[in-house]
Design a protein around this motif. Structure first.
Motif, PDB file in Angstrom:
ATOM      1  N   VAL A   1       0.851  -1.190   0.000  1.00  0.00           N
ATOM      2  CA  VAL A   1       0.000   0.000   0.000  1.00  0.00           C
ATOM      3  C   VAL A   1       0.888   1.242   0.000  1.00  0.00           C
ATOM      4  CG1 VAL A   1      -1.796   1.298   1.206  1.00  0.00           C
ATOM      5  CG2 VAL A   1      -1.806  -1.212   1.276  1.00  0.00           C
ATOM      6  N   PHE A   2       0.631   2.120  -0.957  1.00  0.00           N
ATOM      7  CA  PHE A   2       1.337   3.388  -1.066  1.00  0.00           C
ATOM      8  C   PHE A   2       0.351   4.516  -0.769  1.00  0.00           C
ATOM      9  CE2 PHE A   2       3.705   0.383  -3.519  1.00  0.00           C
ATOM     10  CZ  PHE A   2       5.033   0.771  -3.447  1.00  0.00           C
ATOM     11  N   VAL A   3       0.856   5.606  -0.207  1.00  0.00           N
ATOM     12  CA  VAL A   3      -0.015   6.731   0.142  1.00  0.00           C
ATOM     13  C   VAL A   3       0.588   8.040  -0.360  1.00  0.00           C
ATOM     14  CG1 VAL A   3      -0.944   5.559   2.165  1.00  0.00           C
ATOM     15  CG2 VAL A   3       1.051   7.031   2.430  1.00  0.00           C
ATOM     16  N   VAL A   4      -0.312   8.966  -0.724  1.00  0.00           N
ATOM     17  CA  VAL A   4       0.092  10.307  -1.139  1.00  0.00           C
ATOM     18  C   VAL A   4      -1.119  11.218  -0.978  1.00  0.00           C
ATOM     19  CG1 VAL A   4      -0.545  10.064  -3.585  1.00  0.00           C
ATOM     20  CG2 VAL A   4       1.319  11.616  -2.930  1.00  0.00           C
ATOM     21  N   SER A   5      -0.865  12.483  -0.761  1.00  0.00           N
ATOM     22  CA  SER A   5      -1.950  13.463  -0.713  1.00  0.00           C
ATOM     23  C   SER A   5      -1.524  14.715  -1.456  1.00  0.00           C
ATOM     24  CB  SER A   5      -2.300  13.825   0.743  1.00  0.00           C
ATOM     25  OG  SER A   5      -1.257  14.601   1.338  1.00  0.00           O
ATOM     26  N   ASP A   6      -2.488  15.577  -1.720  1.00  0.00           N
ATOM     27  CA  ASP A   6      -2.233  16.924  -2.239  1.00  0.00           C
ATOM     28  C   ASP A   6      -1.384  16.896  -3.506  1.00  0.00           C
ATOM     29  OD1 ASP A   6      -3.394  18.596   0.139  1.00  0.00           O
ATOM     30  OD2 ASP A   6      -2.122  17.071   1.062  1.00  0.00           O
ATOM     31  N   LEU A   7      -1.890  16.207  -4.520  1.00  0.00           N
ATOM     32  CA  LEU A   7      -1.176  16.107  -5.793  1.00  0.00           C
ATOM     33  C   LEU A   7      -1.172  17.430  -6.563  1.00  0.00           C
ATOM     34  CD1 LEU A   7      -2.460  12.621  -6.985  1.00  0.00           C
ATOM     35  CD2 LEU A   7      -0.172  13.175  -6.148  1.00  0.00           C
ATOM     36  N   HIS A   8      -2.250  18.177  -6.492  1.00  0.00           N
ATOM     37  CA  HIS A   8      -2.340  19.506  -7.117  1.00  0.00           C
ATOM     38  C   HIS A   8      -1.759  19.498  -8.530  1.00  0.00           C
ATOM     39  CE1 HIS A   8      -3.890  21.482  -3.550  1.00  0.00           C
ATOM     40  NE2 HIS A   8      -2.942  20.885  -2.836  1.00  0.00           N
ATOM     41  N   THR A   9      -2.338  18.669  -9.387  1.00  0.00           N
ATOM     42  CA  THR A   9      -1.806  18.541 -10.742  1.00  0.00           C
ATOM     43  C   THR A   9      -2.194  19.703 -11.651  1.00  0.00           C
ATOM     44  OG1 THR A   9      -3.677  17.088 -11.290  1.00  0.00           O
ATOM     45  CG2 THR A   9      -1.603  16.035 -10.660  1.00  0.00           C
ATOM     46  N   ASP A  10      -2.796  20.752 -11.095  1.00  0.00           N
ATOM     47  CA  ASP A  10      -2.947  21.997 -11.840  1.00  0.00           C
ATOM     48  C   ASP A  10      -1.565  22.575 -12.151  1.00  0.00           C
ATOM     49  OD1 ASP A  10      -6.028  22.394 -11.315  1.00  0.00           O
ATOM     50  OD2 ASP A  10      -5.110  21.936  -9.389  1.00  0.00           O
ATOM     51  N   TYR A  11      -0.574  22.188 -11.372  1.00  0.00           N
ATOM     52  CA  TYR A  11       0.811  22.568 -11.636  1.00  0.00           C
ATOM     53  C   TYR A  11       1.422  21.555 -12.604  1.00  0.00           C
ATOM     54  CZ  TYR A  11       0.478  25.854  -7.771  1.00  0.00           C
ATOM     55  OH  TYR A  11       0.101  26.893  -6.959  1.00  0.00           O
ATOM     56  N   ALA A  12       2.013  22.055 -13.683  1.00  0.00           N
ATOM     57  CA  ALA A  12       2.568  21.174 -14.710  1.00  0.00           C
ATOM     58  C   ALA A  12       3.616  20.228 -14.138  1.00  0.00           C
ATOM     59  CB  ALA A  12       3.169  22.017 -15.836  1.00  0.00           C
ATOM     60  N   GLU A  13       4.442  20.728 -13.197  1.00  0.00           N
ATOM     61  CA  GLU A  13       5.475  19.877 -12.602  1.00  0.00           C
ATOM     62  C   GLU A  13       4.854  18.689 -11.880  1.00  0.00           C
ATOM     63  OE1 GLU A  13       6.989  24.171 -11.764  1.00  0.00           O
ATOM     64  OE2 GLU A  13       5.071  23.171 -12.188  1.00  0.00           O
ATOM     65  N   ASN A  14       3.728  18.931 -11.199  1.00  0.00           N
ATOM     66  CA  ASN A  14       3.076  17.850 -10.463  1.00  0.00           C
ATOM     67  C   ASN A  14       2.424  16.848 -11.401  1.00  0.00           C
ATOM     68  OD1 ASN A  14       3.860  19.465  -8.346  1.00  0.00           O
ATOM     69  ND2 ASN A  14       1.917  19.353  -7.259  1.00  0.00           N
ATOM     70  N   LEU A  15       1.810  17.343 -12.462  1.00  0.00           N
ATOM     71  CA  LEU A  15       1.215  16.428 -13.442  1.00  0.00           C
ATOM     72  C   LEU A  15       2.298  15.583 -14.105  1.00  0.00           C
ATOM     73  CD1 LEU A  15      -1.306  15.426 -14.893  1.00  0.00           C
ATOM     74  CD2 LEU A  15      -1.002  17.271 -16.562  1.00  0.00           C
ATOM     75  N   ASN A  16       3.427  16.189 -14.397  1.00  0.00           N
ATOM     76  CA  ASN A  16       4.534  15.436 -14.981  1.00  0.00           C
ATOM     77  C   ASN A  16       5.042  14.369 -14.024  1.00  0.00           C
ATOM     78  OD1 ASN A  16       4.501  16.831 -17.411  1.00  0.00           O
ATOM     79  ND2 ASN A  16       5.971  18.372 -16.707  1.00  0.00           N
ATOM     80  N   TRP A  17       5.045  14.689 -12.729  1.00  0.00           N
ATOM     81  CA  TRP A  17       5.456  13.697 -11.743  1.00  0.00           C
ATOM     82  C   TRP A  17       4.521  12.493 -11.776  1.00  0.00           C
ATOM     83  CZ3 TRP A  17       2.974  11.641  -7.457  1.00  0.00           C
ATOM     84  CH2 TRP A  17       3.774  10.899  -6.588  1.00  0.00           C
ATOM     85  N   VAL A  18       3.225  12.743 -11.871  1.00  0.00           N
ATOM     86  CA  VAL A  18       2.266  11.642 -11.951  1.00  0.00           C
ATOM     87  C   VAL A  18       2.508  10.819 -13.213  1.00  0.00           C
ATOM     88  CG1 VAL A  18      -0.183  11.057 -12.201  1.00  0.00           C
ATOM     89  CG2 VAL A  18       0.517  12.826 -10.576  1.00  0.00           C
TER      90      VAL A  18
END
Length: 385
Positions: A60-77
């Motif tokens: 099980v992996f966990v994460v919060s607050d991805l905020h992929t409105d930011y291009a850097e965060n979407l790229n991380w996903v």
């Protein structure tokens, strides 16, 4: 000094004396951070252990607050597709995926391609309507659309038993009376309506409001629909992970005197959430703290601590500029593997604030501002005059 309100600014960074940002919603322009290097302060490179397990069992992996409105965060996903995960891997997403429906669907689709099971609970940013035009009558309608999208994508929003592990998403919202600690006085602190964009970016039908307990009661009532499944999880599973977006206990946030926005605790959590958690894990936790875990998000503080027999963990991706300032970044170790080989992982480390409180008592009766906060307010007052 020029103070401006910015909806994308969510936290007090992990090095408090380096911050140029109010907690939660208020950002600051000043010369206060001149010692910073361009692009963020330098920090040591920290090696995090590789995920538990041999790649074959349930993890099980966990994460919060991805905020992929930011291009850097979407790229991380998107780059998660290049990381090896096995067919049994589970991901818990503790809210604040994206401000818009379209990016929410894109993000959750990418995550579902990588993980066998993806679980989700909504965060406040997910229910903002300010960039959605007239697509939704209000945030309740948007919530319904997000849950419909999750169902279509195969993203889970209800309790489930997987192997010997129970996973329970908990819907929640915050209320001001959650904060019971002594207020900071003697300084001009912006009101909640000015600092928190939820008051304007969300739209609620008559009877629901950020100004009282109605929203926290509304979201908690959603959990009542899953009571039968929660009971099944409790009976069948020795290990249970509950998760929410909002904060269940005020001890999971730094004291007000440490915060650039001391009113932050009024907009982070609810008592009904902690009551739900206790009804599942027990008043003193389950058998021990190695079998009861709650994951949360919202404040963007990395956190890992045991309180009254329950382990509380926050592992936020947060905003790009926050990752540049906090000592453990996030891109290289998130999502955090919290469970594998039929046991919970070792604690997440380092977590600046939960590490601090593991060595120092919490003193909420003390309202003397921390030096870096006092300096900020003195400079603000001087500039105003």
């Amino acid at each position: 000094m020029v103070v401006r309100f910015n909806p994308s600014c969510l936290t007090l960074y992990q090095h408090p004396h380096h911050s140029v940002c109010f907690s939660k919603q208020v950002s600051v322009k000043s010369s206060y951070g001149r010692h910073m290097k361009r692009g963020g302060i330098s920090r040591p490179q920290i090696e995090f252990p590789s995920p538990l397990g041999n790649g074959e069992g349930l993890r099980v992996f966990v994460v919060s607050d991805l905020h992929t409105d930011y291009a850097e965060n979407l790229n991380w996903v998107k780059c998660l597709n290049n990381v090896k995960h096995n067919v049994n891997d589970i991901l818990l997403v503790a809210g604040d995926v994206s401000e818009t429906y379209d990016l929410f669907v894109v993000t959750m689709s990418l995550l579902k391609e990588r993980f066998e099971h993806v679980f989700y609970v909504p965060g406040n940013h997910d229910l903002w309507c300010r960039r959605e035009g007239q697509k939704y009558v209000d945030s309740v309608e948007k919530l319904d659309k997000l849950l419909e999208a999750c169902k279509a994508l195969g993203v889970e929003t209800q309790p489930m038993v997987i192997g010997e592990l129970g996973i329970i998403p908990l819907f929640s919202w915050y209320h001001e009376s959650f904060d019971r600690e002594k207020d900071i006085t003697g300084f001009h602190i912006p009101p909640l309506e000015m600092a928190c964009k939820d008051f304007h970016a969300c739209k609620w039908p008559q009877g629901l409001s950020n100004g009282d307990m109605s929203l926290s009661m509304y979201f908690d009532a959603i959990n009542d629909k899953q009571l039968e499944m929660m009971e099944e999880v409790k009976m069948k599973c020795d290990h249970i992970i509950t998760f929410s977006h909002f904060v269940p206990r005020q001890e999971l946030c730094p004291e007000k005197r440490m915060l650039f926005y001391p009113k932050l605790p009024k907009i982070i959590g609810s008592d009904s959430l902690e009551d739900r958690i206790r009804s599942i894990h027990g008043a003193e936790g389950r058998k021990d703290s190695s079998s009861a875990c709650h994951v949360f998000g919202h404040t963007h503080f990395c956190w890992d601590a045991v309180v009254d027999g329950i382990r509380y963990v926050q592992a936020p991706l947060a905003y790009p500029r926050e990752r540049k300032r906090r000592m453990n970044g996030g891109e290289n170790w998130l999502p955090f593997c919290i469970y594998a080989e039929n046991k919970f992982s070792e604690r997440l480390n380092p977590c600046f604030w939960s590490d601090y409180y593991s060595a120092n008592p919490r003193t909420p009766h003390n309202t003397e501002l921390a030096p870096w906060v006092a300096r900020f307010y003195r400079q603000t007052h001087t500039h105003t005059l």
